[in-house]
Scaffold this active site. Sequence first.
Site, PDB file in Angstrom:
ATOM      1  N   TYR A 176       0.850  -1.188   0.000  1.00 44.37           N
ATOM      2  CA  TYR A 176       0.000   0.000   0.000  1.00 44.37           C
ATOM      3  C   TYR A 176       0.895   1.250   0.000  1.00 44.37           C
ATOM      4  CZ  TYR A 176      -4.452  -2.483   0.808  1.00 44.37           C
ATOM      5  OH  TYR A 176      -5.569  -3.250   0.678  1.00 44.37           O
ATOM      6  N   ARG A 224       2.230  -2.106  11.032  1.00 39.63           N
ATOM      7  CA  ARG A 224       2.069  -3.348  10.261  1.00 39.63           C
ATOM      8  C   ARG A 224       2.916  -3.275   9.005  1.00 39.63           C
ATOM      9  NH1 ARG A 224       0.177  -8.008   9.243  1.00 39.63           N
ATOM     10  NH2 ARG A 224      -1.271  -8.605   7.602  1.00 39.63           N
ATOM     11  N   GLY A 320      -7.043 -14.068  11.891  1.00 42.08           N
ATOM     12  CA  GLY A 320      -8.034 -13.359  11.106  1.00 42.08           C
ATOM     13  C   GLY A 320      -9.254 -14.208  10.851  1.00 42.08           C
ATOM     14  N   CYS A 344     -11.560 -22.714  10.633  1.00 40.72           N
ATOM     15  CA  CYS A 344     -11.613 -21.990   9.366  1.00 40.72           C
ATOM     16  C   CYS A 344     -11.076 -22.902   8.269  1.00 40.72           C
ATOM     17  CB  CYS A 344     -10.761 -20.730   9.481  1.00 40.72           C
ATOM     18  SG  CYS A 344     -10.357 -19.955   7.896  1.00 40.72           S
ATOM     19  N   CYS A 347     -10.554 -20.971   2.959  1.00 39.88           N
ATOM     20  CA  CYS A 347     -11.058 -21.098   1.585  1.00 39.88           C
ATOM     21  C   CYS A 347     -11.159 -19.755   0.866  1.00 39.88           C
ATOM     22  CB  CYS A 347     -12.414 -21.793   1.589  1.00 39.88           C
ATOM     23  SG  CYS A 347     -13.754 -20.835   2.345  1.00 39.88           S
ATOM     24  N   CYS A 351     -15.310 -14.622   2.699  1.00 35.89           N
ATOM     25  CA  CYS A 351     -14.764 -13.444   3.404  1.00 35.89           C
ATOM     26  C   CYS A 351     -14.222 -12.482   2.362  1.00 35.89           C
ATOM     27  CB  CYS A 351     -13.727 -13.871   4.438  1.00 35.89           C
ATOM     28  SG  CYS A 351     -12.500 -15.055   3.863  1.00 35.89           S
ATOM     29  N   CYS A 364     -18.862 -15.827   5.943  1.00 33.78           N
ATOM     30  CA  CYS A 364     -17.979 -16.962   6.195  1.00 33.78           C
ATOM     31  C   CYS A 364     -18.628 -18.230   5.671  1.00 33.78           C
ATOM     32  CB  CYS A 364     -17.701 -17.091   7.690  1.00 33.78           C
ATOM     33  SG  CYS A 364     -16.646 -18.484   8.149  1.00 33.78           S
ATOM     34  N   GLU A 414     -28.239 -41.340   6.730  1.00 35.56           N
ATOM     35  CA  GLU A 414     -27.117 -41.239   5.795  1.00 35.56           C
ATOM     36  C   GLU A 414     -26.897 -42.582   5.088  1.00 35.56           C
ATOM     37  OE1 GLU A 414     -24.008 -40.753   3.487  1.00 35.56           O
ATOM     38  OE2 GLU A 414     -25.096 -39.075   4.376  1.00 35.56           O
ATOM     39  N   LYS A 432      -6.012 -30.116   2.343  1.00 34.04           N
ATOM     40  CA  LYS A 432      -7.429 -30.106   2.688  1.00 34.04           C
ATOM     41  C   LYS A 432      -7.658 -30.584   4.123  1.00 34.04           C
ATOM     42  CE  LYS A 432      -9.379 -30.340  -1.929  1.00 34.04           C
ATOM     43  NZ  LYS A 432     -10.332 -30.997  -2.837  1.00 34.04           N
TER      44      LYS A 432
END
Length: 646
Positions: A176, A224, A320, A344, A347, A351, A364, A414, A432
Amino acid sequence: MNYNYNKLLQPIKINGMRLRNRIMMSGMGTFTPMVDGTDSEEGIRYYEERAKGGAGLIMTGAMFLNEKTAQGGPTLALHSTRAIPKATVLTERIHRWGGRICLQLSCGTGRNGMPDIGERVPISASANPSFYNPDMICRPLETEEIKDIMKDFSVAAQFALNAGFDAVEVHGHAGYLVDQFISPQWNERTDEYGGSWENRVRFATEIVDSIRKVVGPCFPILFRISLDHMYKGGRTLEDSMPIIRLLEQAGVDAIDIDSGCYETMDYIFPTCYTGEACMAYVCEEARKHVSIPIINAGNHSMETAVKLLESGNADIISFGRQLIADPHFPNKLKAGHREDIRPCLICNEECIGRIFGRLTQLSCTVNIQACMEGSLEITPLPSPRKVAVIGAGPGGLEAARVAALRGCDVTIYEASDRIGGTFRAIASAPFKKRIRDLMEWYGIQLEKLGVKIQFNTKVSPQDPCLAVADEIFAATGSVPFVPCISGMDDKKVIDVTQAHIQGIEEEHVVVCGGGLSGCDTALELAMEGKKVTIVEMMDACARDVMMINKLSLDRLLAEYKVTILTNTKVSGVTEEGVAVETAGGDKKVLPADRVITAFGQKPNSSVAEAIAEKYPLKTTLIGDCLKAGKAGKAIREGFYAAMALQ
């Protein structure tokens, strides 16, 4: 392995601010602020929920100094006193739960400015090409404009004090505008803000000085910064060491460090392919050069966080997306319930994917309540129902979980011998792991909630269990689409789901179809040392993959030498391999010991539709049996189905 999480839960001080633990919520844009420069109730409640959940420090997303420099999303109006009262509501609601909140300040994205937002011609340190449109050359800031920016930082610092923020952080990250001054590849100035590295850092140190003059000596100022741009020509870890030393000397109280920039965007928003703790490596060298607290981000799990803290190379861990997925994970750790933490998936779909793709507020994949905590609060039903869920894929599991939380008597039927459906079946690759973690989490939560699961059970519309149910959620999923191509019945042909379940032993593999599933499968096999070719009829593979994730995926496919044939269609399977034809009409046979079909999925809808026809008033169809899509869509529909019960 048993972990002791106490190190993560110990208090720490940054200058005059005491934090109850070492868990910080990363600065992430939410797209919740409104046009008047105040945050919405959705945004305030979102931050509050993470403080309520036990995070020590809440970092806001980057807030821009004014509309002129705001070349990104919606932001708090730091230049306007009219925004102070609502910002005070935000800080008070964080403090109410014992948390602390830091206002992240940015003077703009510079050459990284999003198209059609802010100035038409982006500003920068020098005449740099715009990231999104290299044909557009940025306008270098004049010296007087730089002085005005310093005044704007002073105004923003006073805003932070008036609104009750506990600290401020200068956003000098990700390439930035601040980073464009610091970095030689973007700074070609010949005035006092260019040339030597000391001059290039002057812009940053003057920002710190402008803030310090307003906030006084005890108010924490964080900075940061990416220490390694991770591309040829970018700033290296070695280059960054004198910079962080100078920042400490300038009065910075803590540094918030990782790696990457927009040229390596999949480290700005790390993917499942980059792995856990993917940017922890910058801390060891940084620790040798500064004595102030070090904060680190980058796909951390609780376990990698503890490991890094115990190494002594970092003091605070920045989470995050994990705090988006489960805002209460700090309290769950504190209570000794690691198993209850919803993982989380890394992926990026709901978000940053929503923000980049739709310019709308974040959500999410696994936590549908994110940024909607107030309106989507899960409450008990006045008259709980008896609920039958057909299918234990992600949509069915979420519907069962939420219905049980609302007090319902839930049974899942199932057809296979385990939960997760196709989503779990294809999650065999190392990258994964979080999908496997999520399925384990669902299993634990459903057991704790008393949800009954009947495995190896196929349900038909005539079954008595449907007649006695008050509500039926049909989540029967999808099945592989197989086109009419000769040789599909050859014994060496296997569909992509079965390939994951059974495993592939053969050496030479051709994957037919270059969507996400085909590419992930090809990468997994190539990582095992197999020779893999992808055949895709479109002009590019992974067209259905979120843009940032595709950067990682494409890089790894190249690294593991996966052969990719685009504009090429499969015309048949022969004894020798796969017959293909290019867009130009060339034909050949690709040698293959094993052929994996990954042509996509189609709804497995016959049973679901038959049940809905017999019981139209109490049946809801969920997920892929309506329309094949990604797991997040099924989870969202499962959540809404259970929430719609009245």
